[in-house]
Scaffold this active site. Structure first.
Site, PDB file in Angstrom:
ATOM      1  N   ASP A  90       0.859  -1.173   0.000  1.00  0.00           N
ATOM      2  CA  ASP A  90       0.000   0.000   0.000  1.00  0.00           C
ATOM      3  C   ASP A  90       0.898   1.227   0.000  1.00  0.00           C
ATOM      4  OD1 ASP A  90      -2.161   1.610   0.048  1.00  0.00           O
ATOM      5  OD2 ASP A  90      -2.944   0.931   1.978  1.00  0.00           O
ATOM      6  N   CYS A 303      -9.829 -25.009  11.233  1.00  0.00           N
ATOM      7  CA  CYS A 303      -8.575 -24.305  11.552  1.00  0.00           C
ATOM      8  C   CYS A 303      -7.813 -25.028  12.660  1.00  0.00           C
ATOM      9  CB  CYS A 303      -8.846 -22.841  11.917  1.00  0.00           C
ATOM     10  SG  CYS A 303      -9.240 -22.547  13.652  1.00  0.00           S
ATOM     11  N   CYS A 306      -9.429 -24.571  16.221  1.00  0.00           N
ATOM     12  CA  CYS A 306     -10.671 -25.306  16.501  1.00  0.00           C
ATOM     13  C   CYS A 306     -10.448 -26.816  16.533  1.00  0.00           C
ATOM     14  CB  CYS A 306     -11.744 -24.940  15.486  1.00  0.00           C
ATOM     15  SG  CYS A 306     -12.321 -23.250  15.688  1.00  0.00           S
TER      16      CYS A 306
HETATM   17 ZN   LIG Z   1     -11.496 -22.221  13.834  1.00  0.00          ZN
END
Ligand SMILES: [Zn+2]
Length: 367
Positions: A90, A303, A306
């Site tokens: 950026d 993920c 989790c």
């Molecule tokens: Zn997760």
């Protein structure tokens, strides 16, 4: 090089592929923010595991620290940060025109003080181009003048003219094909200004186009309207990048208007403040009520966090302000958005995007 692989006829949502040398970003795609050449709290290997294909660094911040010469000596920003995926840089327009740093702006340049040590610096579009070239990012963004939300028409007219002039000078200074350049469309919430800016930039033939100056306080319906006007004026064969928008509902809305690429600090910043995305909406996982919740943060999420830890454990870590808690929440949030983009892409290819969007939002917004 950008290729649209499939376009949803009902909405204009696109599945595509941005290929830059041997690096690829599948679109719709999300770029985590790596302002200081790192995505806060996660390593490049972890980004790879989540399926992140690109990040966006900030040329202005890296120019101040550690200095462009350090990154050049390291062999460019990919080597410096140990990330071999796509890197956007950026320009820093958004930051240097912030009233906390801005000293002076006119059509020639912008003068600002360093947030680190108060030293004075001047940026011209040519200097901004030179810095990003030396960084060696895959995609450079033009220097733009992003007015704050609520500025009056005349102010935004002036800053839009300046954005167009700066984009042209940036483009003229850019002599090296190894780096793509995206122009940034400004114009506030005024349709004629957005149109004029988009048309002027399209004439300059950039490699891609960004929609800037949104998600800065305007109502959501206004934001969605501006995205629609602007995206419809951009060339269908070039990538469209909506800057700074990272909430799932806005991203899906923008995809349905033909936007391909997103970036936002939301997933990482929110995670550090206990807020995570789940299929049933955003939740604050630092709350007492999750103390004994031994399921994952989001049922069915693939993920690392989790699959490996309970909500109760992450809740405990966050309440104790442990870094691991912030890291685990960050990993979950980034995975959530990257996975949302992947699912949207698959739905577009399966000609099922409208249904996918409706079903996702039904669960996400009704909590
Ligand atoms: Zn997760």
């Amino acid at each position: 090089m950008f290729e649209v692989i499939f376009e949803d006829e009902e909405t204009g949502a696109r599945a595509g592929k941005l290929k830059l040398k041997d690096r690829t970003l599948e679109t719709p795609g999300f770029l985590p923010v790596a302002t200081k050449a790192d995505v806060k709290l996660v390593s490049p290997d972890e980004l790879n595991q989540m399926g992140v294909q690109g990040v966006i660094a900030n040329a202005f911040v890296l120019y101040l620290r550690p200095g462009i010469e350090v990154i050049e000596a390291a062999g460019g920003i990919h080597k410096f940060m140990g990330w071999n995926g796509i890197i956007f840089s950026d320009s820093g327009g958004f930051q240097i025109l912030n009233k906390d740093f801005l000293l002076k702006v006119n059509d020639n340049s912008v003068t600002f003080k360093s947030p680190f040590d108060g030293t004075k610096h001047e940026f011209t579009p040519e200097k901004c181009e030179d810095i990003q070239m030396k960084l060696g990012s895959d995609v450079a963004m033009t220097l733009d003048d992003c007015p704050s939300y609520g500025s009056d028409y005349d102010n935004i007219l002036n800053s839009t003219k300046r954005t167009i002039g700066w984009a042209e000078r940036f483009k003229n200074a850019h002599k090296n094909d190894s780096q793509s350049v995206f122009g940034i469309v400004q114009g506030g919430v005024f349709k004629d200004l957005r149109e004029n800016c988009a048309k002027a930039l399209v004439q300059m033939d950039f490699d891609g186009y960004a929609i800037g100056g949104l998600c800065i306080g305007e109502p959501k319906d206004v934001m969605h309207e501006v995205i629609g006007w602007t995206a419809s004026l951009l060339p269908p064969k070039k990538p469209r990048y909506l800057m700074g928008v990272g909430s799932p509902e806005d991203m899906l809305e923008a995809i349905s208007k033909g936007v391909d690429i997103f970036d936002s600090v939301f997933p990482t910043r929110n995670a550090r403040h206990n807020t995570v995305y789940t299929k049933r909406g955003k939740i604050n996982i630092g709350k007492e009520k999750f103390k004994n919740d031994f399921g994952p943060i989001d049922e069915g999420c693939e993920c690392y966090t989790c699959k490996r830890f309970s909500l109760a454990y992450v809740n405990h870590l966050l309440r104790e302000h442990e870094y691991l808690g912030m890291r685990l929440a960050t990993i979950h949030n980034l995975h959530f958005l990257v996975n949302l983009m992947r699912m949207a892409r698959e739905a577009i290819m399966d000609e099922d995007f409208i249904n996918f969007k409706k079903e996702f939002l039904r669960d996400y917004m009704n909590s």
